[in-house]
Design a protein around this motif. Structure first.
Motif, mmCIF file in Angstrom:
data_model
loop_
_atom_site.group_PDB
_atom_site.id
_atom_site.type_symbol
_atom_site.label_atom_id
_atom_site.label_comp_id
_atom_site.label_asym_id
_atom_site.label_seq_id
_atom_site.Cartn_x
_atom_site.Cartn_y
_atom_site.Cartn_z
ATOM 1 N N VAL A 74 0.869 -1.175 0.000
ATOM 2 C CA VAL A 74 0.000 0.000 0.000
ATOM 3 C C VAL A 74 0.906 1.226 0.000
ATOM 4 C CG1 VAL A 74 -1.904 -1.166 1.119
ATOM 5 C CG2 VAL A 74 -0.172 -0.053 2.523
ATOM 6 N N PRO A 75 0.388 2.393 -0.385
ATOM 7 C CA PRO A 75 1.245 3.578 -0.492
ATOM 8 C C PRO A 75 1.995 3.935 0.786
ATOM 9 C CG PRO A 75 -0.807 3.966 -1.642
ATOM 10 C CD PRO A 75 -0.960 2.652 -0.930
ATOM 11 N N THR A 76 1.399 3.686 1.956
ATOM 12 C CA THR A 76 2.097 4.026 3.194
ATOM 13 C C THR A 76 3.392 3.233 3.352
ATOM 14 O OG1 THR A 76 0.588 2.493 4.315
ATOM 15 C CG2 THR A 76 0.102 4.823 4.507
ATOM 16 N N ILE A 77 3.439 2.010 2.840
ATOM 17 C CA ILE A 77 4.673 1.226 2.897
ATOM 18 C C ILE A 77 5.744 1.875 2.028
ATOM 19 C CG2 ILE A 77 5.709 -0.964 2.131
ATOM 20 C CD1 ILE A 77 3.317 -2.395 3.285
ATOM 21 N N LEU A 78 5.361 2.320 0.834
ATOM 22 C CA LEU A 78 6.325 3.020 -0.018
ATOM 23 C C LEU A 78 6.846 4.278 0.669
ATOM 24 C CD1 LEU A 78 4.550 2.736 -3.510
ATOM 25 C CD2 LEU A 78 6.342 1.269 -2.566
ATOM 26 N N GLN A 79 5.952 4.984 1.371
ATOM 27 C CA GLN A 79 6.365 6.196 2.075
ATOM 28 C C GLN A 79 7.360 5.859 3.194
ATOM 29 O OE1 GLN A 79 5.481 9.423 1.315
ATOM 30 N NE2 GLN A 79 6.938 10.056 2.897
ATOM 31 N N GLY B 154 -4.656 2.400 -0.967
ATOM 32 C CA GLY B 154 -4.688 3.779 -0.501
ATOM 33 C C GLY B 154 -4.424 4.777 -1.610
ATOM 34 N N THR B 155 -4.349 6.040 -1.214
ATOM 35 C CA THR B 155 -4.056 7.118 -2.153
ATOM 36 C C THR B 155 -2.578 7.086 -2.516
ATOM 37 O OG1 THR B 155 -5.738 8.469 -1.081
ATOM 38 C CG2 THR B 155 -4.176 9.598 -2.518
ATOM 39 N N LEU B 156 -2.268 6.984 -3.804
ATOM 40 C CA LEU B 156 -0.882 6.985 -4.269
ATOM 41 C C LEU B 156 -0.574 8.335 -4.907
ATOM 42 C CD1 LEU B 156 1.793 5.457 -4.781
ATOM 43 C CD2 LEU B 156 0.825 4.713 -6.977
ATOM 44 N N PRO B 157 0.119 9.223 -4.205
ATOM 45 C CA PRO B 157 0.440 10.527 -4.793
ATOM 46 C C PRO B 157 1.463 10.400 -5.920
ATOM 47 C CG PRO B 157 0.637 10.553 -2.383
ATOM 48 C CD PRO B 157 0.555 9.120 -2.809
ATOM 49 N N TYR C 246 -6.389 6.877 3.855
ATOM 50 C CA TYR C 246 -6.555 7.986 4.782
ATOM 51 C C TYR C 246 -8.002 8.047 5.278
ATOM 52 C CZ TYR C 246 -2.022 9.938 3.378
ATOM 53 O OH TYR C 246 -0.686 10.141 3.158
ATOM 54 N N GLN C 247 -8.182 8.280 6.563
ATOM 55 C CA GLN C 247 -9.515 8.433 7.156
ATOM 56 C C GLN C 247 -9.769 9.923 7.384
ATOM 57 O OE1 GLN C 247 -8.785 5.501 10.407
ATOM 58 N NE2 GLN C 247 -10.531 4.402 9.570
ATOM 59 N N ARG C 248 -10.027 10.615 6.281
ATOM 60 C CA ARG C 248 -10.181 12.072 6.328
ATOM 61 C C ARG C 248 -11.335 12.512 7.233
ATOM 62 N NH1 ARG C 248 -8.961 10.504 1.258
ATOM 63 N NH2 ARG C 248 -7.105 11.407 0.273
ATOM 64 N N LEU C 249 -12.406 11.732 7.218
ATOM 65 C CA LEU C 249 -13.585 12.128 7.991
ATOM 66 C C LEU C 249 -13.292 12.192 9.483
ATOM 67 C CD1 LEU C 249 -16.368 10.110 6.125
ATOM 68 C CD2 LEU C 249 -15.623 12.460 5.740
ATOM 69 N N LYS C 250 -12.283 11.471 9.943
ATOM 70 C CA LYS C 250 -11.934 11.500 11.361
ATOM 71 C C LYS C 250 -11.212 12.787 11.761
ATOM 72 C CE LYS C 250 -11.725 6.619 12.614
ATOM 73 N NZ LYS C 250 -10.913 5.542 13.217
ATOM 74 N N LEU C 251 -10.824 13.598 10.794
ATOM 75 C CA LEU C 251 -10.071 14.825 11.078
ATOM 76 C C LEU C 251 -10.922 16.079 10.966
ATOM 77 C CD1 LEU C 251 -6.853 13.868 9.055
ATOM 78 C CD2 LEU C 251 -7.093 13.874 11.549
ATOM 79 N N ALA C 252 -12.142 15.943 10.458
ATOM 80 C CA ALA C 252 -12.957 17.129 10.183
ATOM 81 C C ALA C 252 -13.243 17.946 11.445
ATOM 82 C CB ALA C 252 -14.264 16.722 9.507
#
Length: 552
Positions: free
Chosen positions: A279-284, A309-312, A533-539
Motif C-alpha cells: 500500500v502507499p504508506t509502505i512506499l512512504q 490507498g491514495t498513491l500521490p 486515509y480516514q479524512r472524515l476522522k479529522l474534520a
C-alpha cells in the motif's frame, strides 16, 4: 434479500443464474487446487515465514503445508463444523493462520478472519454478525478471545468456544471428501468504515480462484517467481493476492508477521522475490528510511504492485528516482475480491511513467479478464471518456453480497453493476484500451458552494512543499460555502514551516476556491489497515471555523 436485489447481484456477476458451466475455473475447490499442487510438486517450497519480533522462522513445502491444512481440517471437523458453518480466526500473520483458511475451504466452511488490531466491541460485533461457531486464536491471543466471547457487562455472552493453534492434532485423519465447492460461501471480511458497524463482504471459493487466476496471468506468475506478503492475511489483499495466487501459480510466498522497514530490502534480495503487493504508506516508510540498497542483488525483483490507498504522483516520482524500481498501480475492493485492474505489466517504462504521472492522478490501469468497469452517472448511465462519475464494476469477481444487509445490497447493486463509491474517469490509449483513474471517494469530495473538488488534487500540491512530510485535504463545515477546505499536515522532523507559508505556497499553484484556508498540524494521519486515509476522522479539528468567511 429481495428478489429484485438478487437479480441485480446476479447481473453484476455477469453470468445470469450462475450455472456450473458458466464458471471459468476447472478446480472444484481451493482444497482440490492445493492438493493438486502438493501432488505435482511436493518438495517445492510453498511458504517461508519470518517473525522479526520473535526471530521465529519456518519453511513449508507444498506437501508439508498440505499436511498442516489436513491437521487443521481434522481439528475443525472434530468440533462438529460442517459445510456452510462459519468459524473465525484471531491472529497476526502466521503459517497456521494461513493453513486454517485452506482447512476451512477444504471443509466447505465460511471463514471470518478477525483483525486483532480492532477493539473488542468491533470484534464481538463481527463474531455475532457472522454467526461464528468457534474461534481459533494464536496462543498469545487466547485470553483476549475468551474475554470477548464472555461478553461485556450487560451483554449476552457470545457462545463460541475458543481454540488455539496448540490444539491442532499431531496428525490428520487423512483425506476429506470434497465436492464442487466453487459456489460455497468461503470468506467473510468486514469493511473498515469510519462510522457505524462494518459490513461483511461475502466471497465464494470461485471468486477467489478466478481472481487469483487473473492476477497470476496478468503478472505472468509461475513456479519460478516468488512473492512476498507484508500485508495482513485477514484482508483480501494478503489472502487472495499472495496466498491464493501463489497456489494458483504453483509459486512460493515469503510470509511476514508484518511489515518491517529494517528487514524489507534484505529479505527481498535474499529470497529472490519477484513481486510484492504493498500500500502507499509502505512506499512512504521505505522512502523515509532511505536505506542504501546498492549492495543488494535485486535482479529477480520486477516491481511493486500498489493499491488500496491514495498513491500521490509525487511519491511515485521520488520513490522510483531514489531506488530505481518500478511501481504498478492498481485498484480493487473487498467487494470485488481483490484487484480488478492494474497497469499492464508489459508497458514500456516511458508509457508506464506517462500513465502514472502525466494526468493529474496516477492511473489504476486497464481491466482484468472476466471483469468489466465503467463510469456511471447518478442514474446508472454510462459516461464517455474524460467525464467524471462513479466507478462501477461487474463480472466474475463480484461478491455474493453484504452479509445480512439487504439495505446495503439494494444500494450497492442499484443499477445491475456494483457501485464502488469511488469517483473516477477513463482515457483511451492509441490502441483503444481504457485506462482508469480514481479521483476520490464520493463521500470525501469537497463540496464548496456546489463545486466539487477532489482532495487528491490538493494533496499533490501539499506534498511538493519542502518541510511537509504528509498532508491531507479535509472538507469541514462552513456557514458561507457549506464546506470549506482545510489541510492537515505532518511536518518533517526538522521543519518549522508555518500554516501561512503552506497556504501561500498553495496559492501559487491553486485557485483561491481550491486552496486550503486553514492548516492544522499533527503527528500522524489516521489510516485504515489497508493504508487509506480516514479524512472524515479529522474534520472535527476545523470546527472553530464554522462561521468564518474566508476572503481572497
Amino acid at each position: 434479500m429481495t428478489a429484485i436485489t438478487a437479480d441485480l447481484i446476479r447481473a453484476a456477476h455477469g453470468f445470469g443464474a450462475v450455472a456450473s458451466d458458466s464458471l471459468l475455473v476447472e478446480f472444484l475447490s481451493l482444497g482440490a487446487l492445493l492438493e493438486l499442487r502438493s501432488l505435482e510438486q511436493p518438495d517445492a517450497l510453498f511458504l517461508k515465514y519470518f517473525d522479526d519480533d520473535s526471530g521465529e522462522t519456518a519453511a513449508y513445502s507444498y506437501a508439508q503445508f498440505s499436511e498442516l491444512v489436513l491437521r487443521a481440517a481434522t481439528l475443525l471437523a472434530s468440533r462438529g463444523l460442517r459445510a456452510g458453518d462459519c468459524f473465525a480466526t484471531l491472529s497476526h500473520n502466521h503459517p497456521i493462520a494461513a493453513a486454517l483458511l485452506f482447512a476451512g475451504w477444504k471443509l466447505g466452511l465460511l471463514v471470518a478472519p478477525l483483525n486483532a488490531s480492532e477493539d473488542d466491541g468491533r470484534i464481538a460485533f463481527v463474531l455475532r454478525d457472522a454467526d461464528a461457531k468457534l474461534i481459533v486464536a494464536h496462543p498469545a491471543l487466547r485470553e483476549r478471545a475468551c474475554r470477548i466471547t464472555a461478553g461485556a457487562a450487560g451483554d449476552a455472552p457470545i457462545t463460541q468456544s475458543v481454540l488455539t493453534f496448540e490444539d491442532l492434532p499431531a496428525s490428520s485423519d487423512g483425506k476429506f471428501v470434497e465436492g464442487d465447492c466453487r459456489r460455497h460461501p468461503a470468506l467473510i471480511v468486514y469493511t473498515s468504515g469510519t462510522t457505524g458497524n462494518p459490513k461483511g463482504v461475502a466471497l465464494t471459493q470461485y471468486n477467489m480462484m478466478i481472481n487469483a487466476q487473473g492476477i497470476a496471468t496478468w503478472h505472468s506468475l509461475d513456479a519460478s517467481k516468488r512473492l512476498m506478503c507484508v500485508l495482513p492475511i485477514h484482508h483480501v489483499n494478503g489472502i487472495v493476492v499472495t496466498l491464493v495466487t501463489t497456489v494458483m501459480a504453483g509459486s512460493a510466498v515469503m510470509l511476514n508477521r508484518g511489515f518491517k522497514v529494517s528487514t524489507f530490502w534484505r529479505q527481498l534480495a535474499d529470497e529472490r522475490v519477484a513481486v510484492v503487493s504493498v500500500v502507499p504508506t509502505i512506499l512512504q516508510f521505505l522512502y523515509e528510511a532511505n536505506e542504501d540498497i546498492s549492495c543488494l542483488d535485486l535482479s529477480r525483483f520486477r516491481y511493486f504492485i500498489c493499491g488500496a490507498g491514495t498513491l500521490p504522483i509525487s511519491l511515485v516520482e521520488k520513490f522510483e528516482a531514489r531506488f530505481g524500481l518500478s511501481i504498478l498501480h492498481g485498484y480493487g475492493l473487498s467487494e470485488t475480491t481483490a484487484f480488478t485492474c492494474t497497469l499492464p505489466a508489459d508497458l514500456p517504462q516511458v508509457a508506464r511513467k506517462h500513465w502514472l504521472c502525466n494526468h493529474g492522478y496516477p492511473s489504476i490501469g486497464t481491466v482484468f479478464p472476466h471483469c468489466e468497469m465503467a463510469i456511471h452517472d447518478a442514474h446508472g448511465r454510462g459516461l464517455p471518456a474524460n467525464e467524471r462519475g462513479e466507478i462501477v464494476i461487474r463480472g466474475h469477481y463480484i461478491m455474493d453480497g453484504y452479509h445480512h444487509r439487504t439495505d446495503a445490497n439494494a444500494d450497492a447493486f442499484k443499477h445491475g453493476w456494483f457501485r464502488s463509491g469511488d469517483e473516477g474517469f477513463f482515457e483511451i490509449d492509441e490502441i483503444g484500451r481504457a485506462y482508469y483513474f480514481i479521483t476520490g471517494r464520493l463521500k470525501e469530495l469537497i463540496n464548496r458552494g456546489g463545486v466539487k473538488y477532489s482532495p487528491f488534487e490538493i494533496e499533490e500540491v501539499l506534498l511538493t512543499i519542502p518541510g511537509v512530510k504528509a498532508g491531507v485535504a479535509i472538507a469541514f463545515e462552513n456557514d458561507w460555502y457549506g464546506e470549506e477546505i482545510g489541510a492537515y499536515v505532518v511536518r518533517d522532523a526538522d521543519s518549522a514551516i508555518s500554516s501561512h507559508e503552506i497556504i501561500k505556497t498553495c496559492r501559487v499553484v491553486l485557485p483561491f476556491a481550491k486552496c486550503p484556508k486553514v492548516v492544522v498540524f499533527g503527528d500522524d494521519i489516521p489510516v485504515t489497515l489497508t493504508g487509506k486515509y480516514q479524512r472524515l476522522k479529522l474534520a472535527h479539528l476545523f470546527c472553530d471555523h464554522l462561521k468564518t468567511q474566508f476572503r481572497e
